[in-house]
Design a protein around this motif. Structure first.
Motif, PDB file in Angstrom:
ATOM      1  N   LEU A  19       0.346  -3.414  -6.148  1.00 58.68           N
ATOM      2  CA  LEU A  19       0.965  -2.233  -5.557  1.00 58.68           C
ATOM      3  C   LEU A  19      -0.019  -1.087  -5.694  1.00 58.68           C
ATOM      4  O   LEU A  19      -0.467  -0.766  -6.799  1.00 58.68           O
ATOM      5  N   SER A  20      -0.395  -0.488  -4.547  1.00 53.52           N
ATOM      6  CA  SER A  20      -1.146   0.770  -4.584  1.00 53.52           C
ATOM      7  C   SER A  20      -0.130   1.855  -4.944  1.00 53.52           C
ATOM      8  O   SER A  20       0.819   2.077  -4.195  1.00 53.52           O
ATOM      9  N   LEU A  21      -0.317   2.499  -6.077  1.00 52.34           N
ATOM     10  CA  LEU A  21       0.718   3.418  -6.560  1.00 52.34           C
ATOM     11  C   LEU A  21       1.016   4.520  -5.565  1.00 52.34           C
ATOM     12  O   LEU A  21       2.158   4.979  -5.445  1.00 52.34           O
ATOM     13  N   THR A  22      -0.019   4.957  -4.836  1.00 58.33           N
ATOM     14  CA  THR A  22       0.187   6.003  -3.834  1.00 58.33           C
ATOM     15  C   THR A  22      -0.555   5.643  -2.558  1.00 58.33           C
ATOM     16  O   THR A  22      -1.479   4.836  -2.564  1.00 58.33           O
ATOM     17  N   HIS A  23      -0.118   6.241  -1.462  1.00 54.82           N
ATOM     18  CA  HIS A  23      -0.962   6.367  -0.281  1.00 54.82           C
ATOM     19  C   HIS A  23      -1.254   7.865  -0.180  1.00 54.82           C
ATOM     20  O   HIS A  23      -1.136   8.585  -1.171  1.00 54.82           O
ATOM     21  N   ASN A  24      -1.699   8.341   0.979  1.00 56.25           N
ATOM     22  CA  ASN A  24      -2.003   9.777   1.096  1.00 56.25           C
ATOM     23  C   ASN A  24      -0.766  10.630   0.856  1.00 56.25           C
ATOM     24  O   ASN A  24      -0.809  11.619   0.122  1.00 56.25           O
ATOM     25  N   VAL A  25       0.341  10.250   1.508  1.00 58.14           N
ATOM     26  CA  VAL A  25       1.632  10.885   1.220  1.00 58.14           C
ATOM     27  C   VAL A  25       2.273  10.071   0.113  1.00 58.14           C
ATOM     28  O   VAL A  25       2.658   8.917   0.313  1.00 58.14           O
TER      29      VAL A  25
ATOM     30  N   GLU B 267       0.830  -1.199   0.000  1.00 57.43           N
ATOM     31  CA  GLU B 267       0.000   0.000   0.000  1.00 57.43           C
ATOM     32  C   GLU B 267       0.867   1.253   0.000  1.00 57.43           C
ATOM     33  O   GLU B 267       1.193   1.818   1.031  1.00 57.43           O
ATOM     34  N   GLY B 268       1.231   1.670  -1.188  1.00 60.69           N
ATOM     35  CA  GLY B 268       1.989   2.906  -1.342  1.00 60.69           C
ATOM     36  C   GLY B 268       3.280   2.706  -2.111  1.00 60.69           C
ATOM     37  O   GLY B 268       4.162   1.934  -1.698  1.00 60.69           O
ATOM     38  N   GLY B 269       3.403   3.423  -3.241  1.00 64.11           N
ATOM     39  CA  GLY B 269       4.586   3.294  -4.080  1.00 64.11           C
ATOM     40  C   GLY B 269       5.863   3.759  -3.412  1.00 64.11           C
ATOM     41  O   GLY B 269       6.961   3.404  -3.862  1.00 64.11           O
ATOM     42  N   HIS B 270       5.743   4.534  -2.331  1.00 63.80           N
ATOM     43  CA  HIS B 270       6.937   4.970  -1.598  1.00 63.80           C
ATOM     44  C   HIS B 270       7.723   3.781  -1.041  1.00 63.80           C
ATOM     45  O   HIS B 270       8.919   3.900  -0.778  1.00 63.80           O
ATOM     46  N   MET B 271       7.057   2.624  -0.911  1.00 61.02           N
ATOM     47  CA  MET B 271       7.718   1.479  -0.288  1.00 61.02           C
ATOM     48  C   MET B 271       8.706   0.779  -1.220  1.00 61.02           C
ATOM     49  O   MET B 271       9.495  -0.050  -0.763  1.00 61.02           O
ATOM     50  N   ILE B 272       8.697   1.141  -2.514  1.00 64.60           N
ATOM     51  CA  ILE B 272       9.728   0.585  -3.411  1.00 64.60           C
ATOM     52  C   ILE B 272      10.941   1.516  -3.502  1.00 64.60           C
ATOM     53  O   ILE B 272      11.931   1.179  -4.157  1.00 64.60           O
ATOM     54  N   GLU B 273      10.851   2.690  -2.866  1.00 59.24           N
ATOM     55  CA  GLU B 273      11.978   3.625  -2.762  1.00 59.24           C
ATOM     56  C   GLU B 273      12.618   3.932  -4.123  1.00 59.24           C
ATOM     57  O   GLU B 273      13.845   3.905  -4.280  1.00 59.24           O
TER      58      GLU B 273
ATOM     59  N   HIS C 287      -6.427   5.439  -3.505  1.00 56.76           N
ATOM     60  CA  HIS C 287      -5.585   6.542  -3.020  1.00 56.76           C
ATOM     61  C   HIS C 287      -4.995   7.386  -4.149  1.00 56.76           C
ATOM     62  O   HIS C 287      -4.462   8.464  -3.888  1.00 56.76           O
ATOM     63  N   SER C 288      -5.048   6.918  -5.396  1.00 57.82           N
ATOM     64  CA  SER C 288      -4.452   7.681  -6.489  1.00 57.82           C
ATOM     65  C   SER C 288      -5.259   8.940  -6.791  1.00 57.82           C
ATOM     66  O   SER C 288      -6.491   8.947  -6.700  1.00 57.82           O
ATOM     67  N   GLY C 289      -4.540  10.003  -7.177  1.00 54.03           N
ATOM     68  CA  GLY C 289      -5.205  11.200  -7.665  1.00 54.03           C
ATOM     69  C   GLY C 289      -5.845  10.937  -9.024  1.00 54.03           C
ATOM     70  O   GLY C 289      -5.512   9.969  -9.710  1.00 54.03           O
ATOM     71  N   GLU C 290      -6.737  11.840  -9.419  1.00 60.45           N
ATOM     72  CA  GLU C 290      -7.452  11.623 -10.681  1.00 60.45           C
ATOM     73  C   GLU C 290      -6.504  11.603 -11.878  1.00 60.45           C
ATOM     74  O   GLU C 290      -6.672  10.789 -12.792  1.00 60.45           O
ATOM     75  N   GLN C 291      -5.509  12.488 -11.880  1.00 61.62           N
ATOM     76  CA  GLN C 291      -4.586  12.490 -13.021  1.00 61.62           C
ATOM     77  C   GLN C 291      -3.765  11.206 -13.059  1.00 61.62           C
ATOM     78  O   GLN C 291      -3.546  10.627 -14.128  1.00 61.62           O
ATOM     79  N   THR C 292      -3.322  10.747 -11.883  1.00 65.24           N
ATOM     80  CA  THR C 292      -2.618   9.465 -11.817  1.00 65.24           C
ATOM     81  C   THR C 292      -3.524   8.348 -12.341  1.00 65.24           C
ATOM     82  O   THR C 292      -3.087   7.495 -13.123  1.00 65.24           O
ATOM     83  N   PHE C 293      -4.773   8.372 -11.909  1.00 68.25           N
ATOM     84  CA  PHE C 293      -5.740   7.360 -12.353  1.00 68.25           C
ATOM     85  C   PHE C 293      -5.831   7.338 -13.876  1.00 68.25           C
ATOM     86  O   PHE C 293      -5.726   6.267 -14.498  1.00 68.25           O
ATOM     87  N   TRP C 294      -6.021   8.494 -14.497  1.00 63.74           N
ATOM     88  CA  TRP C 294      -6.209   8.522 -15.956  1.00 63.74           C
ATOM     89  C   TRP C 294      -4.925   8.174 -16.689  1.00 63.74           C
ATOM     90  O   TRP C 294      -4.966   7.543 -17.751  1.00 63.74           O
TER      91      TRP C 294
ATOM     92  N   PRO D 254       4.628   8.952  -3.407  1.00 59.55           N
ATOM     93  CA  PRO D 254       6.021   8.958  -3.856  1.00 59.55           C
ATOM     94  C   PRO D 254       6.265  10.125  -4.799  1.00 59.55           C
ATOM     95  O   PRO D 254       5.336  10.848  -5.176  1.00 59.55           O
ATOM     96  N   SER D 255       7.500  10.281  -5.211  1.00 56.12           N
ATOM     97  CA  SER D 255       7.853  11.404  -6.095  1.00 56.12           C
ATOM     98  C   SER D 255       7.302  11.230  -7.501  1.00 56.12           C
ATOM     99  O   SER D 255       7.222  12.177  -8.276  1.00 56.12           O
ATOM    100  N   TRP D 256       6.873  10.010  -7.832  1.00 56.04           N
ATOM    101  CA  TRP D 256       6.564   9.683  -9.230  1.00 56.04           C
ATOM    102  C   TRP D 256       5.075   9.517  -9.525  1.00 56.04           C
ATOM    103  O   TRP D 256       4.691   9.197 -10.638  1.00 56.04           O
ATOM    104  N   ALA D 257       4.204   9.721  -8.521  1.00 55.60           N
ATOM    105  CA  ALA D 257       2.751   9.623  -8.737  1.00 55.60           C
ATOM    106  C   ALA D 257       2.061  10.488  -7.696  1.00 55.60           C
ATOM    107  O   ALA D 257       2.476  10.510  -6.535  1.00 55.60           O
ATOM    108  N   THR D 258       1.010  11.185  -8.082  1.00 57.46           N
ATOM    109  CA  THR D 258       0.309  12.035  -7.128  1.00 57.46           C
ATOM    110  C   THR D 258      -0.922  11.318  -6.571  1.00 57.46           C
ATOM    111  O   THR D 258      -1.606  10.576  -7.284  1.00 57.46           O
TER     112      THR D 258
END
Length: 390
Positions: free
Chosen positions: A155-161, A132-138, A205-212, A163-167
């Motif tokens: 992999l959930s690409l994002t959590h609330n906070v 749960e959260g792309g930050h975990m792949i560092e 948890h992904s933002g709309e732009q990340t989703f699209w 990673p640098s590569w997905a909003t």
């Protein structure tokens, strides 16, 4: 026999028949829950899920058996601001492996659909993980692959906070100073590598732009592992109609979340009032260094009568499932409870032993056994299989 007594007997027999019917349907179905946060509590609190945790957690092995669970995707989670997130992911997966090693007659880690079905036929729980959260792949594709090899199947690409590569949805909604929205070039590499591995992309948890961006890039069906419906509850974590339609067109599945704040439009106000009423105590807890989520959990347990009055009816959860069905069909919805990642649950769904109440409620809404089987697990299994195909 008088008419009144006959009517009572007929009524009791009808209720007994209905109870037997929904239990039979539930027991025959393959029940999949794509999001449970018990690993977070095993690490944070030292709980062992092969012990009796009733009253402490929503989850343990015995209660899973009572609830008829067949397949669990365990959330591997730490906060997006945490240091050493990859190490934490491995620590949580270690804790799962230890439980499995101690209980081979009850739970087995599986790598794919075929293994999953074999384990279910043995009446054991088939275990997979979801990070749960792309930050975990560092920011490292090699770490992504290692987590996949360890049993992470989404992999959930994002959590609330994020990673640098997905909003995230929180980023895109609350941060007006974002440098970018959606996936960066590296984020697009992550999606493509997941498609190659057969690892499901989770847009909860992904933002709309990340989703699209994901919808436009992914060659495999995606999932929302624990999300509900924005049109019913306009929460930033819920999915809008166009997103739901896009997931259906993609062949994916939305696993509905049990969190009261995502299924009850009045809940956030209730929770705000609760926190205001207990502000001094909450502030005191957080000043000691207690995480805000755990502070709230403590207060809900302490003031249990107030908390109980805040829980939404089960019907509201079923409303979200039914909304998706009416919008795009019965093939694109499932269960992603968020047990042990949420402080409160809908009425009746006190813990994982209560899953049969969902089957009962769906039957009462007029859904047949074939449709209920899809909702409880078959829809997700279809997406799992589709991701495995090379």
């Amino acid at each position: 026999m008088n008419t009144t007594k006959a009517a009572i007997i007929i009524s009791l027999l009808t209720l007994q028949l209905q109870a037997q019917q929904y239990q039979d349907i539930h027991n025959k179905a393959i029940l999949v829950d794509t999001h449970n946060d018990i690993l977070m509590k095993t690490v944070d609190d030292g709980f062992s899920i092969d012990s009796n945790l009733k009253g402490k957690t929503h989850t343990d092995l015995a209660r899973w058996k009572q609830g008829g669970l067949d397949v669990q995707l365990f959330s591997v989670y730490c906060d997006g601001a945490s240091k050493n997130a990859y190490a934490m992911a491995n620590r949580e997966m270690d804790s799962l492996d230890a439980v499995i090693a101690r209980n081979p007659d009850k739970i087995v880690k599986v790598a794919n659909y075929k293994e999953l079905i074999n384990v279910v036929k043995q009446h054991k729980i088939a275990a997979m993980a979801g990070v749960e959260g792309g930050h975990m792949i560092e920011d490292d594709l090699n770490k992504l692959e290692t987590l996949y090899k360890r049993g992470a199947r989404y992999l959930s690409l994002t959590h609330n906070v994020a990673p640098s590569w997905a909003t995230s949805a929180a980023d895109e909604t609350n941060n007006p100073n974002l440098q970018h929205k959606g996936l960066t070039d590296f984020g697009k590499q992550v999606v493509k590598r997941m498609n190659q591995l057969g690892m499901m992309i989770d847009v909860s948890h992904s933002g709309e732009q990340t989703f699209w961006d994901v919808i436009n890039i992914s060659t495999k069906p995606i999932i929302a592992s624990h999300s509900s419906v924005y049109s019913l509850v306009p929460h930033l974590r819920n999915l809008k109609d166009e997103q739901i339609k896009a997931i259906a067109k993609n062949g994916g599945v939305i696993q509905v979340n049990f969190h009261p704040g995502f299924i009850d439009p009045s809940f956030d106000q209730k929770e705000a009032s609760f926190l205001q009423n207990h502000k001094i105590e909450n502030d005191s807890l957080t000043k000691t260094g207690m995480d805000g989520w755990y502070a709230l959990d403590y207060l809900y347990h302490k003031y249990s009568e107030e908390a109980e009055a805040m829980r939404p009816p089960l019907s509201m959860l079923i409303d979200h499932i039914e909304y998706i069905i009416k919008l795009v069909g019965v093939d694109y919805v499932g269960i992603g409870s968020d047990f042990d990642g949420i402080n409160l649950t809908p009425q009746g769904l006190d813990d994982v032993s209560a899953y049969p109440l969902i089957t009962k409620a769906l039957l009462e809404r007029g859904y047949n056994e074939k449709e209920i089987n899809k909702i409880l697990g078959e829809n997700f299994l279809r997406v799992l299989k589709a991701n495995e195909l090379q």
